[in-house]
Design a protein around this motif. Sequence first.
Motif, mmCIF file in Angstrom:
data_model
loop_
_atom_site.group_PDB
_atom_site.id
_atom_site.type_symbol
_atom_site.label_atom_id
_atom_site.label_comp_id
_atom_site.label_asym_id
_atom_site.label_seq_id
_atom_site.Cartn_x
_atom_site.Cartn_y
_atom_site.Cartn_z
ATOM 1 N N GLN A 148 7.119 -1.722 0.728
ATOM 2 C CA GLN A 148 7.441 -2.756 -0.256
ATOM 3 C C GLN A 148 7.045 -4.123 0.269
ATOM 4 O O GLN A 148 6.447 -4.935 -0.444
ATOM 5 N N GLN A 152 4.252 -6.717 -1.119
ATOM 6 C CA GLN A 152 4.657 -8.073 -1.462
ATOM 7 C C GLN A 152 3.859 -9.111 -0.683
ATOM 8 O O GLN A 152 3.358 -10.090 -1.260
ATOM 9 N N CYS A 185 8.533 0.327 -4.359
ATOM 10 C CA CYS A 185 8.068 -0.792 -5.184
ATOM 11 C C CYS A 185 8.866 -0.868 -6.486
ATOM 12 O O CYS A 185 9.766 -0.086 -6.722
ATOM 13 N N LEU A 187 11.109 -3.132 -7.644
ATOM 14 C CA LEU A 187 12.528 -3.315 -7.364
ATOM 15 C C LEU A 187 13.314 -3.847 -8.550
ATOM 16 O O LEU A 187 14.549 -3.808 -8.542
ATOM 17 N N SER A 241 7.599 5.404 -7.534
ATOM 18 C CA SER A 241 6.991 4.080 -7.362
ATOM 19 C C SER A 241 5.489 4.188 -7.164
ATOM 20 O O SER A 241 4.718 3.405 -7.730
#
Length: 297
Positions: A148, A152, A185, A187, A241
């Motif tokens: 994640q 990001q 991912c 979120l 995800s």
Amino acid sequence: MVPQSVKEAVFNMQKDCKRSDDQRDKGLPTSIPEVERINNIQYGNDPVWNLLDIYLPRKRKGKVPTIIHIHGGGWCYGTKETYQFYGMNLAKNGFGFVNFNYPLAPDVQFPQELDNVNKVFHWVAEHGNEYDLDLNNVFISGDSAGGQMAEQYLTILFNDEYRQLFGYKKPHLTVRAATLNCAACFLKIPGIIQGAIKAYFPPEVVAKNHERLNTEKYMTKNLPPIFIMTANHDMPFPHDSMIRLDGYLMAKGITHELHIYGDQDHPRGHVFHIDQRDPIATKCNRDEMNFYRKYIK
């Protein structure tokens, strides 16, 4: 204030993960002849959590393409030692590997772990040449929670508007591609943040950082190629995800590959690729290294 129930969830997760990791890695050597290790370099002010290792192919000619890896662990577990065997394997195959600690929840909350990721990238940009790291050929990798953060931070690097939300400066290096392994991912989907994860993403922090957590909104065609990986028996959240991200990137026209490992007769679970004794993990890691090699310049 972290609720006691969340603290207990963190403790149980840490205990279970450590037991599993210790069993998986029991007996593996912490040094191998093909790899040079430089351990415990301090990249920030914290003498415990701001430490990184660099693994390099011992037989190298000049600078080597470099993987900066963000470890997983639900934002509340894991150290660079957990990933040393995985990292040395990639270094043995011709890559520099940057393996680092970062402070964990509940001692920190979003985006403090990502702040440390940013520190590492700037440290590499400033000092990588001293360690034969090729700053023109850098690759971002991460698994689970680290996946994640890899997604990001990659988006932060390649979208000026998104980077401004964090107030980060862009480090002076070139990221050619990324791998997201069993990454957590999307979120913002309701119900995703629960249990131990709330130690890093408590409700008040999520509310305050709504736009910062909307990473996928800011992913554009400017992104470099991405290798997305999951397993047939991965945990539901990261598995879904990765499938969702495949479709999302396809719709946006972002270059990527989706790989799912394991089958009915040879099932594989969450972050199986870390297991140095697993032949399917060996294949996955080879596939990822070949993916990197396609984009080296």
